[in-house]
Design a protein around this motif. Structure first.
Motif, short mmCIF file in Angstrom:
data_model
loop_
_atom_site.label_atom_id
_atom_site.label_comp_id
_atom_site.label_asym_id
_atom_site.label_seq_id
_atom_site.Cartn_x
_atom_site.Cartn_y
_atom_site.Cartn_z
N UNK A 22 0.80 -1.22 0.00
CA UNK A 22 0.00 0.00 0.00
C UNK A 22 0.84 1.28 0.00
N UNK A 23 1.89 1.40 0.81
CA UNK A 23 2.67 2.65 0.77
C UNK A 23 3.25 2.94 -0.60
N UNK A 27 2.32 5.97 -3.13
CA UNK A 27 3.37 6.87 -3.59
C UNK A 27 3.36 6.99 -5.11
N UNK A 28 3.15 5.87 -5.81
CA UNK A 28 3.11 5.90 -7.27
C UNK A 28 1.93 6.74 -7.78
N UNK A 29 0.77 6.57 -7.17
CA UNK A 29 -0.40 7.34 -7.60
C UNK A 29 -0.20 8.83 -7.31
N UNK A 30 0.38 9.14 -6.16
CA UNK A 30 0.65 10.54 -5.84
C UNK A 30 1.64 11.14 -6.82
N UNK A 31 2.67 10.39 -7.17
CA UNK A 31 3.66 10.87 -8.14
C UNK A 31 3.02 11.11 -9.50
N UNK A 61 12.33 6.80 2.66
CA UNK A 61 12.97 6.81 3.97
C UNK A 61 11.94 6.92 5.09
N UNK A 62 10.84 7.63 4.83
CA UNK A 62 9.86 7.90 5.88
C UNK A 62 8.88 6.76 6.10
N UNK A 63 8.44 6.10 5.02
CA UNK A 63 7.31 5.18 5.17
C UNK A 63 7.59 3.74 4.74
#
Length: 411
Positions: free
Chosen positions: A156-157, A161-165, A190-192
């Motif tokens: 899921x993370x 991230x891919x959809x947000x990008x 690094x964060x998630x």
């Protein structure tokens, strides 16, 4: 940049049994450059069969670790593996010979297509078959997006991230925005993202670069990445600007050769530059030739509307696209174990890979879909090409040829 010395290899690895010649490396990779159809995964299979199993230039374990290293670095993985094997076999000159021989056949084909397209345009020939090549590019990029999403965004993370990008790339087009998105992907990783630790063995190479030479290679990579845009702006020289564009594309391509599409398109497809039709037609043809997809750079350089173009522009673009890979492979071999075993580095790279899936997804919509699927017939032809490629496992070169023929008849 040569600083050859015997490698210190772990006990489980055996160094290559003997040093080869540059000529031997060139001929072996020239054969592979002529026969290696099917994309980077297939290329790695050809390399293993010919160089590991038949010629016994290196062990299966050493080869697997070289592949892991090159998939970890930005750039075209199969070409980087070839460069690393050339370095292993015959030093820095062998590295250059492996790259040149593997790349030359596809680069010459792409240059030939560029000159043929120029002649066809001058004679007023075109239309349907070019539209068919654009449709083939749509089918191939769709397959690349879905395949990369499955492999690089398994949780899921990373899917988020891919959809947000992809959303950010659609809202903020342009090369600078893409660099920010890639950097943001590293920070988000690094964060998630928390990958399980994995032990990594150092590839056994006879010509392991010295520490100083490795650091010099990395410093040169960084200086060119930061300095070329400034030099291009200050000089206003078209050749330097072309080299800079392709160098940055080669330095920032994570996840496979298809990701070069949005990076080059953002900079070179514009009013007064390459047209969408010319760009996507060449990208479609690049899928049908043997060797590395990055040979598309030769076509891009040749088709630039202003000098340097033609063969000179193609050579400038080709060297620019591959030089970052060569510098990074040379720099990373010595530090591979420490680099790849660092959990923070691996988490950051996982974030980068997810971000580039989003970039490629955004590029699939614009320019690929918006400029190629402009009618019901084009959409139907794209569906048939996708079915042939994914479900019927028709070779990419045959899909491209069939799409061009279908475009000549239907579009």
């Amino acid at each position: 940049m040569s600083d050859p010395q015997p490698a210190t290899v772990p006990p489980t690895f055996a160094a290559p049994p003997e040093q080869g010649s540059v000529r031997e490396v060139f001929l072996a990779f020239l054969r592979l450059g002529v026969t290696s159809f099917g994309g980077p995964v297939a290329h790695l299979g050809y390399f293993r069969e010919d160089l590991v199993r038949r010629r016994r230039w290196l062990s299966e374990e050493s080869y697997a670790n070289l592949v892991a290293l090159c998939q970890f670095l930005p750039g075209p993985a199969s070409s980087q593996v070839g460069m690393a094997i050339g370095l292993m076999r015959a030093g820095p000159a062998g590295m250059a010979a492996a790259w040149l021989a593997f790349t030359l056949p596809s680069a010459l084909i792409m240059l030939g297509f560029a000159y043929g397209l120029m002649q066809a345009d001058a004679a007023g020939i075109g239309g349907g078959w070019l539209a068919g090549l654009k449709v083939a590019a749509a089918a191939i990029v769709a397959d690349a997006v879905l395949g990369m999403a499955k492999n690089l965004c398994p949780d899921r993370p990373r899917r988020s991230l891919a959809l947000l990008a992809a959303a950010l790339a659609a809202l903020m087009p342009g090369a600078f925005a893409q660099i920010l998105i890639i950097a943001g992907g590293a920070l988000a990783g690094l964060a998630v993202i928390r990958l399980d630790p994995a032990p990594v063995a150092e590839p056994a190479v006879r010509h392991l670069p010295g520490r100083v030479a490795s650091l010099v290679a990395f410093a040169l990579f960084a200086v060119l990445l930061a300095g070329l845009p400034l030099l291009a702006q200050a000089s206003a020289d078209a050749g330097i600007a072309l080299f800079d564009t392709l160098y940055r594309a080669g330095a920032l391509v994570f996840g496979g050769g298809h990701v070069v599409l949005p990076l080059i398109e953002a900079e070179l497809v514009r009013p007064g530059g390459l047209t969408q039709q010319v760009f996507l037609a060449g990208y479609g043809v690049a899928q049908a030739v043997p060797g590395p997809l990055f040979s598309f750079a030769a076509y891009v350089g040749a088709m630039m509307p202003t000098a340097p173009n033609g063969a000179l522009g193609g050579a400038i673009a080709l060297v620019g696209a591959f030089l970052p890979s060569a510098l990074l492979v040379y720099a990373a071999l010595r530090f591979w174990t420490r680099l790849a075993a660092d959990r923070r580095v691996r988490d950051a790279m996982a974030g980068v890979n997810a971000a580039v899936v989003g970039l490629l997804g955004a590029a699939f919509w614009d320019p690929v879909v918006t400029s190629s699927l402009t009618s019901g017939r084009a959409f139907a032809l794209a569906l048939l090409a996708y079915l042939a490629l994914v479900l019927w496992r028709v070779p990419a070169w045959a899909v491209v040829a069939g799409a061009a023929l279908g475009g000549a008849v239907l579009l």
